[in-house]
Design an enzyme around this catalytic site. Structure first.
Site, PDB file in Angstrom:
ATOM      1  N   LEU A   1      -1.208 -16.519  -1.104  1.00  0.00           N
ATOM      2  CA  LEU A   1      -2.525 -16.235  -1.667  1.00  0.00           C
ATOM      3  C   LEU A   1      -2.444 -15.232  -2.814  1.00  0.00           C
ATOM      4  O   LEU A   1      -3.110 -15.400  -3.839  1.00  0.00           O
ATOM      5  CB  LEU A   1      -3.451 -15.696  -0.578  1.00  0.00           C
ATOM      6  CG  LEU A   1      -4.033 -16.731   0.374  1.00  0.00           C
ATOM      7  CD1 LEU A   1      -4.620 -16.045   1.606  1.00  0.00           C
ATOM      8  CD2 LEU A   1      -5.114 -17.559  -0.324  1.00  0.00           C
TER       9      LEU A   1
ATOM     10  N   ASP B   1       4.395  -6.478  -5.022  1.00  0.00           N
ATOM     11  CA  ASP B   1       4.966  -7.064  -3.813  1.00  0.00           C
ATOM     12  C   ASP B   1       6.197  -6.262  -3.433  1.00  0.00           C
ATOM     13  O   ASP B   1       7.057  -5.981  -4.270  1.00  0.00           O
ATOM     14  CB  ASP B   1       5.340  -8.536  -4.012  1.00  0.00           C
ATOM     15  CG  ASP B   1       5.402  -9.292  -2.692  1.00  0.00           C
ATOM     16  OD1 ASP B   1       4.493 -10.094  -2.415  1.00  0.00           O
ATOM     17  OD2 ASP B   1       6.362  -9.048  -1.927  1.00  0.00           O
TER      18      ASP B   1
ATOM     19  N   ASP C   1       5.625   0.407  -2.080  1.00  0.00           N
ATOM     20  CA  ASP C   1       4.999   0.217  -0.769  1.00  0.00           C
ATOM     21  C   ASP C   1       3.594   0.800  -0.815  1.00  0.00           C
ATOM     22  O   ASP C   1       3.402   2.019  -0.772  1.00  0.00           O
ATOM     23  CB  ASP C   1       5.839   0.924   0.299  1.00  0.00           C
ATOM     24  CG  ASP C   1       5.284   0.736   1.702  1.00  0.00           C
ATOM     25  OD1 ASP C   1       4.201   0.126   1.845  1.00  0.00           O
ATOM     26  OD2 ASP C   1       5.935   1.206   2.658  1.00  0.00           O
ATOM     27  N   ILE C   2       2.591  -0.063  -0.893  1.00  0.00           N
ATOM     28  CA  ILE C   2       1.204   0.395  -1.060  1.00  0.00           C
ATOM     29  C   ILE C   2       0.627   0.979   0.228  1.00  0.00           C
ATOM     30  O   ILE C   2      -0.500   1.462   0.232  1.00  0.00           O
ATOM     31  CB  ILE C   2       0.306  -0.725  -1.623  1.00  0.00           C
ATOM     32  CG1 ILE C   2       0.520  -2.066  -0.903  1.00  0.00           C
ATOM     33  CG2 ILE C   2       0.614  -0.904  -3.112  1.00  0.00           C
ATOM     34  CD1 ILE C   2      -0.152  -2.193   0.414  1.00  0.00           C
TER      35      ILE C   2
ATOM     36  N   ASN D   1      -4.358  -7.491  -0.767  1.00  0.00           N
ATOM     37  CA  ASN D   1      -3.968  -8.753  -0.129  1.00  0.00           C
ATOM     38  C   ASN D   1      -2.720  -8.643   0.731  1.00  0.00           C
ATOM     39  O   ASN D   1      -2.474  -9.504   1.579  1.00  0.00           O
ATOM     40  CB  ASN D   1      -3.752  -9.803  -1.231  1.00  0.00           C
ATOM     41  CG  ASN D   1      -3.150 -11.082  -0.718  1.00  0.00           C
ATOM     42  OD1 ASN D   1      -3.831 -11.910  -0.115  1.00  0.00           O
ATOM     43  ND2 ASN D   1      -1.860 -11.265  -0.945  1.00  0.00           N
TER      44      ASN D   1
ATOM     45  N   TYR E   1      -3.125  -7.722  14.496  1.00  0.00           N
ATOM     46  CA  TYR E   1      -3.612  -8.296  13.240  1.00  0.00           C
ATOM     47  C   TYR E   1      -5.143  -8.377  13.222  1.00  0.00           C
ATOM     48  O   TYR E   1      -5.789  -8.000  12.240  1.00  0.00           O
ATOM     49  CB  TYR E   1      -2.988  -9.672  13.070  1.00  0.00           C
ATOM     50  CG  TYR E   1      -3.433 -10.468  11.883  1.00  0.00           C
ATOM     51  CD1 TYR E   1      -2.996 -10.142  10.598  1.00  0.00           C
ATOM     52  CD2 TYR E   1      -4.258 -11.571  12.040  1.00  0.00           C
ATOM     53  CE1 TYR E   1      -3.386 -10.900   9.501  1.00  0.00           C
ATOM     54  CE2 TYR E   1      -4.655 -12.336  10.952  1.00  0.00           C
ATOM     55  CZ  TYR E   1      -4.222 -11.989   9.684  1.00  0.00           C
ATOM     56  OH  TYR E   1      -4.609 -12.748   8.598  1.00  0.00           O
TER      57      TYR E   1
ATOM     58  N   LYS F   1      -7.664  -6.449  10.688  1.00  0.00           N
ATOM     59  CA  LYS F   1      -8.528  -7.215   9.806  1.00  0.00           C
ATOM     60  C   LYS F   1     -10.006  -6.902  10.071  1.00  0.00           C
ATOM     61  O   LYS F   1     -10.827  -6.942   9.140  1.00  0.00           O
ATOM     62  CB  LYS F   1      -8.266  -8.709   9.978  1.00  0.00           C
ATOM     63  CG  LYS F   1      -6.927  -9.169   9.408  1.00  0.00           C
ATOM     64  CD  LYS F   1      -6.816  -8.858   7.925  1.00  0.00           C
ATOM     65  CE  LYS F   1      -5.633  -9.541   7.273  1.00  0.00           C
ATOM     66  NZ  LYS F   1      -5.504  -9.174   5.835  1.00  0.00           N
TER      67      LYS F   1
ATOM     68  N   THR G   1       0.027 -20.480   3.974  1.00  0.00           N
ATOM     69  CA  THR G   1       0.902 -19.438   3.450  1.00  0.00           C
ATOM     70  C   THR G   1       2.034 -19.227   4.450  1.00  0.00           C
ATOM     71  O   THR G   1       2.054 -19.825   5.530  1.00  0.00           O
ATOM     72  CB  THR G   1       0.147 -18.108   3.262  1.00  0.00           C
ATOM     73  OG1 THR G   1      -0.196 -17.574   4.548  1.00  0.00           O
ATOM     74  CG2 THR G   1      -1.121 -18.307   2.444  1.00  0.00           C
TER      75      THR G   1
END
Length: 311
Positions: free
Chosen positions: A23, A42, A77-78, A104, A175, A179, A209
């Site tokens: 995505l 990334d 690394d965000i 994302n 997860y 989310k 994905t």
């Protein structure tokens, strides 16, 4: 690349996290096709978050540049302060501004709840939830400073949630919780950042994905005879691009589902049936009232991964 699209994002600078594949890659390419200059982030890790040998961010940036667009790669690394701050700094250093942030990045470590250990919980919550908060925090700080300097932005943030965050998903407690947290973060950020010209929305996409191909392999539709692939990530990106553009003026604090050609505005928690009493109830009375309310309430949608009741 702008000539291939409508130019809806011409002149804008867009940072997309987790944009090396799936995505994120589709979003980065779609923004570039609409005239945006793109920071492609990334970390280059595997599906479970472990280090990988390649640099998918640079490949996507090269793909954009090869098609005539402008892009730079960012491999930080965000989910760390240093990485999130450098993402914003990369946009400013390369292009002099930042207009849109698309959060994302993510990965999976699926386990049934009784088998889910603390490390798997922490890792997934870190990259999804903290990996949304920190880039948003540093981007918002920049936009606040711009506003105070007399340069109010028309900034946009698109966060990535999931059907798992909306409804839950068996085997994905970490997860789903992360989310769901992203949805709450979106609502708070939209309210707090409006004064700085920032609009914040969230998306719950469904597409093929690395993260979904094994989980939903049995239910994902194959391409139709006419060639339309309903589960292609590129189907989701047009809505993301619109939400990241000036064209969505006035749209903030909303959650959308997107899959194939379908777009749905999700309507979250709202007060349902209510029972009032001008005094404290005992437990039996509270239970009786709750039962009566449940009888007139709308039944919840099923959790993803639950089997239907037998006939």
């Amino acid at each position: 690349m702008a000539a291939e699209g409508t130019g809806i994002c011409a002149g804008r600078v867009v940072a997309v996290t987790g944009a090396g594949r799936g995505l994120g890659r589709a979003h980065a390419l779609a923004f570039a096709a609409e005239g945006a200059r793109v920071v492609v982030n990334d970390l280059g890790v595997g599906l479970d978050g472990t280090p990988a040998a390649d640099s998918p961010a640079e490949r996507v940036a090269e793909e954009i540049r090869g098609a005539g667009g402008e892009a730079v790669a960012h491999a930080g690394d965000i989910a760390t302060s240093e990485g999130a701050a450098s993402l914003v700094a990369t946009a400013l250093d390369a292009f002099g501004r930042l207009d849109t942030l698309v959060n994302n990045a993510g990965f999976l470590r699926d386990r049934m709840l009784v088998n889910l250990d603390e490390d798997d919980w922490d890792a997934v919550v870190r990259v999804h939830l903290k990996g949304h908060f920190l880039p948003l925090r540093y981007a918002a700080g920049h936009w606040r400073a711009e506003t105070k300097a007399g340069r109010p932005p028309r900034a946009r943030v698109v966060n990535t949630s999931s059907g798992a965050g909306l409804l839950g998903s068996v085997g994905q407690a970490n997860y789903a919780a992360a989310k769901a947290g992203i949805l709450a973060l979106t609502l708070v950020a939209a309210a707090e950042l409006a004064r700085y010209g920032v609009q914040v929305n969230a998306l719950a996409p469904a597409a093929r994905t690395r993260m979904t191909e094994r989980t939903f392999a049995a239910t994902m539709a194959a391409p139709r005879d006419d060639g339309f692939d309903a589960m292609a990530p590129e189907n989701v990106s047009p809505l993301v691009v619109w939400l990241g553009s000036p064209a969505c003026e006035g749209v903030t604090g909303r959650v959308f589902e997107a899959e194939a050609g379908r777009i749905t505005v999700m309507e979250g928690w709202r007060p349902g049936p209510t029972a009032e009493k001008p005094a404290r109830r005992n437990p039996a009375e509270a239970g009786e009232a709750a039962r009566a309310l449940l009888a007139s309430a709308t039944a919840p949608l099923p959790v993803h991964g639950t089997a239907p009741d037998p006939p």
